[in-house]
Design a protein around this motif. Structure first.
Motif, PDB file in Angstrom:
ATOM      1  N   ALA A  56      33.820  80.626  63.080  1.00 49.24           N
ATOM      2  CA  ALA A  56      33.532  80.156  61.725  1.00 49.24           C
ATOM      3  C   ALA A  56      32.735  78.866  61.729  1.00 49.24           C
ATOM      4  CB  ALA A  56      34.835  79.937  60.969  1.00 49.24           C
ATOM      5  N   PHE A  57      32.012  78.679  60.646  1.00 43.47           N
ATOM      6  CA  PHE A  57      31.404  77.388  60.363  1.00 43.47           C
ATOM      7  C   PHE A  57      31.934  76.946  59.005  1.00 43.47           C
ATOM      8  CE2 PHE A  57      28.242  74.777  58.210  1.00 43.47           C
ATOM      9  CZ  PHE A  57      28.023  73.786  59.157  1.00 43.47           C
ATOM     10  N   LEU A  58      32.571  75.766  58.991  1.00 48.35           N
ATOM     11  CA  LEU A  58      33.078  75.208  57.736  1.00 48.35           C
ATOM     12  C   LEU A  58      32.285  73.943  57.432  1.00 48.35           C
ATOM     13  CD1 LEU A  58      35.512  77.075  58.559  1.00 48.35           C
ATOM     14  CD2 LEU A  58      36.995  75.367  57.527  1.00 48.35           C
ATOM     15  N   GLY A  59      31.718  73.884  56.246  1.00 50.65           N
ATOM     16  CA  GLY A  59      30.981  72.691  55.839  1.00 50.65           C
ATOM     17  C   GLY A  59      31.938  71.561  55.490  1.00 50.65           C
ATOM     18  N   PHE A 117      48.594  80.303  65.977  1.00 44.24           N
ATOM     19  CA  PHE A 117      47.693  79.801  64.945  1.00 44.24           C
ATOM     20  C   PHE A 117      46.470  79.324  65.721  1.00 44.24           C
ATOM     21  CE2 PHE A 117      47.571  76.963  60.918  1.00 44.24           C
ATOM     22  CZ  PHE A 117      46.204  76.961  60.918  1.00 44.24           C
ATOM     23  N   PHE A 118      45.505  80.222  65.886  1.00 42.52           N
ATOM     24  CA  PHE A 118      44.376  79.865  66.752  1.00 42.52           C
ATOM     25  C   PHE A 118      43.149  79.440  65.951  1.00 42.52           C
ATOM     26  CE2 PHE A 118      44.246  84.510  66.235  1.00 42.52           C
ATOM     27  CZ  PHE A 118      42.967  84.688  65.739  1.00 42.52           C
ATOM     28  N   ILE A 119      42.393  78.575  66.551  1.00 40.97           N
ATOM     29  CA  ILE A 119      41.072  78.202  66.033  1.00 40.97           C
ATOM     30  C   ILE A 119      40.144  78.307  67.229  1.00 40.97           C
ATOM     31  CG2 ILE A 119      39.665  76.344  65.070  1.00 40.97           C
ATOM     32  CD1 ILE A 119      42.271  75.233  63.803  1.00 40.97           C
ATOM     33  N   ARG A 120      39.228  79.234  67.181  1.00 42.77           N
ATOM     34  CA  ARG A 120      38.365  79.351  68.356  1.00 42.77           C
ATOM     35  C   ARG A 120      36.922  79.631  67.955  1.00 42.77           C
ATOM     36  NH1 ARG A 120      41.777  84.425  69.676  1.00 42.77           N
ATOM     37  NH2 ARG A 120      40.535  86.059  68.740  1.00 42.77           N
ATOM     38  N   ASP A 121      36.027  79.203  68.829  1.00 42.18           N
ATOM     39  CA  ASP A 121      34.600  79.464  68.636  1.00 42.18           C
ATOM     40  C   ASP A 121      34.168  79.054  67.235  1.00 42.18           C
ATOM     41  OD1 ASP A 121      35.043  80.622  71.094  1.00 42.18           O
ATOM     42  OD2 ASP A 121      34.980  82.681  70.373  1.00 42.18           O
ATOM     43  N   SER A 122      34.614  77.901  66.824  1.00 46.31           N
ATOM     44  CA  SER A 122      34.352  77.479  65.444  1.00 46.31           C
ATOM     45  C   SER A 122      33.864  76.033  65.370  1.00 46.31           C
ATOM     46  CB  SER A 122      35.623  77.611  64.596  1.00 46.31           C
ATOM     47  OG  SER A 122      35.931  78.970  64.405  1.00 46.31           O
ATOM     48  N   VAL A 123      33.141  75.766  64.291  1.00 46.01           N
ATOM     49  CA  VAL A 123      32.681  74.404  63.997  1.00 46.01           C
ATOM     50  C   VAL A 123      33.147  74.087  62.582  1.00 46.01           C
ATOM     51  CG1 VAL A 123      30.633  73.048  63.438  1.00 46.01           C
ATOM     52  CG2 VAL A 123      30.694  74.419  65.548  1.00 46.01           C
ATOM     53  N   SER A 124      33.773  72.937  62.436  1.00 47.47           N
ATOM     54  CA  SER A 124      34.298  72.596  61.120  1.00 47.47           C
ATOM     55  C   SER A 124      34.019  71.119  60.870  1.00 47.47           C
ATOM     56  CB  SER A 124      35.796  72.914  61.096  1.00 47.47           C
ATOM     57  OG  SER A 124      36.319  72.629  59.829  1.00 47.47           O
ATOM     58  N   LEU A 125      33.311  70.860  59.783  1.00 45.98           N
ATOM     59  CA  LEU A 125      32.799  69.495  59.574  1.00 45.98           C
ATOM     60  C   LEU A 125      33.753  68.614  58.775  1.00 45.98           C
ATOM     61  CD1 LEU A 125      28.975  70.231  59.207  1.00 45.98           C
ATOM     62  CD2 LEU A 125      30.281  69.611  61.246  1.00 45.98           C
ATOM     63  N   TYR A 167      37.115  85.170  60.033  1.00 44.36           N
ATOM     64  CA  TYR A 167      36.395  85.699  61.188  1.00 44.36           C
ATOM     65  C   TYR A 167      34.905  85.684  60.906  1.00 44.36           C
ATOM     66  CZ  TYR A 167      40.637  87.555  63.352  1.00 44.36           C
ATOM     67  OH  TYR A 167      41.855  87.692  63.947  1.00 44.36           O
ATOM     68  N   ASP A 168      34.152  85.089  61.782  1.00 41.57           N
ATOM     69  CA  ASP A 168      32.701  85.191  61.744  1.00 41.57           C
ATOM     70  C   ASP A 168      32.153  84.942  60.342  1.00 41.57           C
ATOM     71  OD1 ASP A 168      33.289  85.951  64.269  1.00 41.57           O
ATOM     72  OD2 ASP A 168      32.610  88.007  64.103  1.00 41.57           O
ATOM     73  N   ALA A 169      32.553  83.814  59.772  1.00 41.34           N
ATOM     74  CA  ALA A 169      32.147  83.543  58.397  1.00 41.34           C
ATOM     75  C   ALA A 169      31.667  82.105  58.250  1.00 41.34           C
ATOM     76  CB  ALA A 169      33.310  83.805  57.448  1.00 41.34           C
ATOM     77  N   ILE A 170      30.885  81.879  57.197  1.00 38.46           N
ATOM     78  CA  ILE A 170      30.374  80.549  56.891  1.00 38.46           C
ATOM     79  C   ILE A 170      30.971  80.119  55.556  1.00 38.46           C
ATOM     80  CG2 ILE A 170      28.289  79.239  56.332  1.00 38.46           C
ATOM     81  CD1 ILE A 170      26.820  81.335  58.169  1.00 38.46           C
TER      82      ILE A 170
END
Lengths: 473, 473
Positions: A157-160, A136-144, A171-174
């Motif tokens: 990913a970027f999660l607001g 269960f990976f989370i990588r190269d992502s920002v999650s607020l 993958y590669d999503a906002i």
């Protein structure tokens, strides 16, 4: 703080590379988001029990205020006050069945978080992605703030703030703020804030979108600032009461916790709270003048204030229920905000389902009947017409239904059955059905957690970075 | 607690094998010594700073209440409320010069504790044993309350309560309670309780033995019981005040700590205590109505009550000073107990040396002149005749001196010089001579320790055993 600054820049770069098609720069969102001294102030911690496989590895990360349970690796990650609960991870030899495949696990599943920046997130549960059964990976992502990453990997990913990705590989999503996505796999997309999207490909699709003025009122934010609006402000107002839990080493609850229930030592429990049998109350839950009937649960970041839960209720991560009476088996989804009052109470009948990211904020009394589905934004009884539907009626649908901002298409029966099965599974995993011998779950297995605390280097180049740790049984 | 019980039996067997020539059974001393719930109650912890190499490895051990700093491994050990301070360990490439040899270290030195049971011990400092330059090991040993294992490896040993082995490698030996041994290497011997033995082979030998009735009064014990008598009872009477330090996560001292001094967050500081510059106050020190002049230190388990220290004083591990005024540079050795009062105050002149394990417990006023050596048991001025000697007079000795129970033989000059050099070295290591730029030591480097806490499994087979942990920078 040289290493920590470098780490943040590395995460900015890695995430931006993934989001380059959308020309999205996460830098302004995270660079100055956390005041430097806060990286030093809050201990991180992890839980050890005899019931959960233990395999933690922290390398080159900043983990202030974060919590870990189960198998988890963080490599070059910033996890700020984030809760990573890996107590449902699959084990070696387990089977994952998906899309006609029967996948046998080669090793114990592990959560792996790398090159990512998560703020006050909740990461939980095992990977439902058949392409990544053991990780269960989370990588190269920002999650607020207060986002939930639940049940599937996330990369690039970027999660607001208050976004939830649930059983959805990203993958590669906002994913915009307060958006809820439960759609199997999402890639190279931008999901607008306030979208509630539940889809099983070729079977059904549920889509709701919050009106911009409602979102503005409840969840809004600017790059580099914490989120604003009624939801984050409600949480912030109670933040101080949580701090007390972190100031002392041991904490005794002076009320009654049945011997088959568990109350996490990092939950706030205010007076006149009653805890039934087989109840699970997780970390950072907040309970005040409330009753949890037998088999109910209050998961991470839940608030129950002046709330009566009849029993076998699921309060999913981040659900908030104020001034309400919930019947037997009522499910309240992620980050929902249900607020009644003495003048305008909320009643929800037995077996009803409040979809994730629902806001019920009452100016008048509202009653949801038994076995109904609720979504979107409700402030008065008239709103039910466009935001509520009998589960039986929905089960009969095979085609399109439009109610206000809600569009449904496909098999209503599959949608309803899927939800019911999931609620049942959650109750089971949480130990709601424990009979004293069988069907043990989290409520029974979380009773004796050993909490170990960790802190970063307090000065020098490594300031704010935690030592490297490997923890096994 | 199956694993913990097995572990204790394993330690009993391993230690007994080493002590078989003396037909000594450590079993009755440790089997029921610690109440089972106490193994679960107290967290262990370790310190992280940028100044100290970090390399911790805990495997299959019970560590309740223990503290670690620097490189240390515990494998199958029971360390109960034991303090392992490895902040003076040698580094790779360092030289150890001994007996004409110049040994270059192949790797960073490490403390390794295995198959051993230590209770409230203090383990500190680097191995002075040229046969084991890279490893300060403690194995197959049992060491009881308030013993100090200092500066050299120990294997197959039994140490009674308040015993100290200092710069002494111990093999297959029994060190009686309140005995102090500083004799290079001790093997297959039994050192009687209350012996103070300082020897440099072929150079000098100092020997003192406490009268049995004095020992009976100050330190006595029975197998399987905590020690009794004035010394342990004095410590026990203050135990509760330490508990407060462990109950809260962060603790602020509201007095003044100069910016070049350090006050450990696990020390008790009561009102009217003044801390001078370059002062080091270590864990589990207890200060009350006392003054520490510039460059003084109060090491682990020290008590200073109504005590005035002029400056550059060394209060070695476990030294207790009550109702006394100490001149500049006065050294008080391990586990010494100096107790004056308003009616019967104690004064010690500049540069005097109180040997380890000295008891000065006054019924009348006593003054020790400047530059004198003190040992043994003193209650009134008349006792000085047989328990005190001018350092200058001793320096002139080359042969035998007998004073009461004290026998000295050899070079007095070497004895005095050795002590003086050691006091100087201790002050230097502790940062007493820091000038704002150079000669930094513990007082400066212990200011920003990051404390991480660890706990054992709370239930099941592993109950009382800590998870396996590997912690590196």
């Amino acid at each position: 703080m040289k290493l920590l600054e470098n780490l943040i820049e590395r995460i900015v770069q890695r995430t931006n590379i993934n989001l380059r098609e959308q020309s999205f720069d996460v830098g302004p969102y995270i660079r100055d988001l956390i005041e430097p001294e806060k990286f030093l102030k809050f201990y991180a911690f992890y839980g050890v029990t005899q019931h959960h496989p233990l395999n933690l590895e922290f390398v080159g990360s900043s983990l202030s205020g974060s919590y870990f349970m189960g198998n988890c690796r963080t490599h070059r990650a910033v996890l700020y006050k984030t809760d990573v609960r890996g107590d449902e991870l699959k084990r070696r030899g387990d089977h994952l069945r998906a899309g006609g495949f029967d996948i046998v696990l080669e090793s114990d599943e592990q959560i792996r978080i790398s090159n990512s920046f998560l703020v006050k997130n909740l990461v939980h549960n095992f990977s439902h992605d058949p392409e990544s059964a053991e990780e269960f990976f989370i990588r190269d992502s920002v999650s607020l703030h207060h986002a939930n990453i639940h049940g599937a990997p996330t990369a690039g990913a970027f999660l607001g703030p208050l976004a939830t990705v649930d059983l959805t590989t990203v993958y590669d999503a906002i994913i915009g703020s307060f958006a809820y996505v439960n759609a199997g796999e999402v890639d190279h997309q931008r999901v607008e804030p306030g979208t509630v999207w539940i889809e099983q490909r070729d079977v059904f699709r549920f889509l709701y979108r919050y009106p911009p003025e409602v979102l503005q009122k409840y969840v809004r934010y600017e790059a580099g600032q914490p989120p604003q609006g009624i939801l984050p402000e409600f949480m912030d107002a109670h933040e101080e009461e949580f701090q007390r839990l972190f100031d002392v080493v041991d904490l005794e609850f002076d009320g009654n916790v049945p011997e088959d229930a568990s109350l996490d030592r990092y939950a706030v429990v205010k007076p006149r709270t009653t805890i039934g049998r087989n109840v699970l109350i997780s970390q950072r839950a907040y309970l005040q003048n409330s009753t949890l009937g037998d088999g109910a649960n209050a998961q991470e970041n839940c608030f129950l204030i002046d709330a009566q839960l009849a029993g076998r209720n699921v309060m999913a991560h981040g659900a908030k229920v104020i001034g309400a009476r919930l019947g037997e088996g009522v499910f309240v989804g992620f980050n929902s905000f249900l607020r009644g009052s003495v003048e305008a109470p909320l009643r929800i009948g037995d077996g009803s389902i409040v979809l994730p990211h629902t806001i019920v904020d009452l100016a008048e009394r509202v009653e949801i009947p038994d076995h109904h589905l609720v979504w979107g934004y409700i402030t008065r009884p008239g709103d039910l017409e466009t935001h509520c539907m009998a589960l039986e009626a929905l089960s009969a649908v095979d085609g399109e239904v439009v109610r206000g901002n809600m569009h449904f298409n496909g098999s209503g029966a599959a949608f309803v059955e899927g939800f019911r099965a999931r609620v049942e599974h959650i109750l089971e995993a949480n130990g709601a059905f424990f009979d004293g011998h069988n069907q043990r779950g989290h409520a029974q297995e979380h009773r004796n957690i050993s909490f170990n605390t960790i802190r970063p280097y307090l000065e020098g180049e490594r300031q704010g970075i935690f030592p490297t740790m490997v923890i096994t049984p």
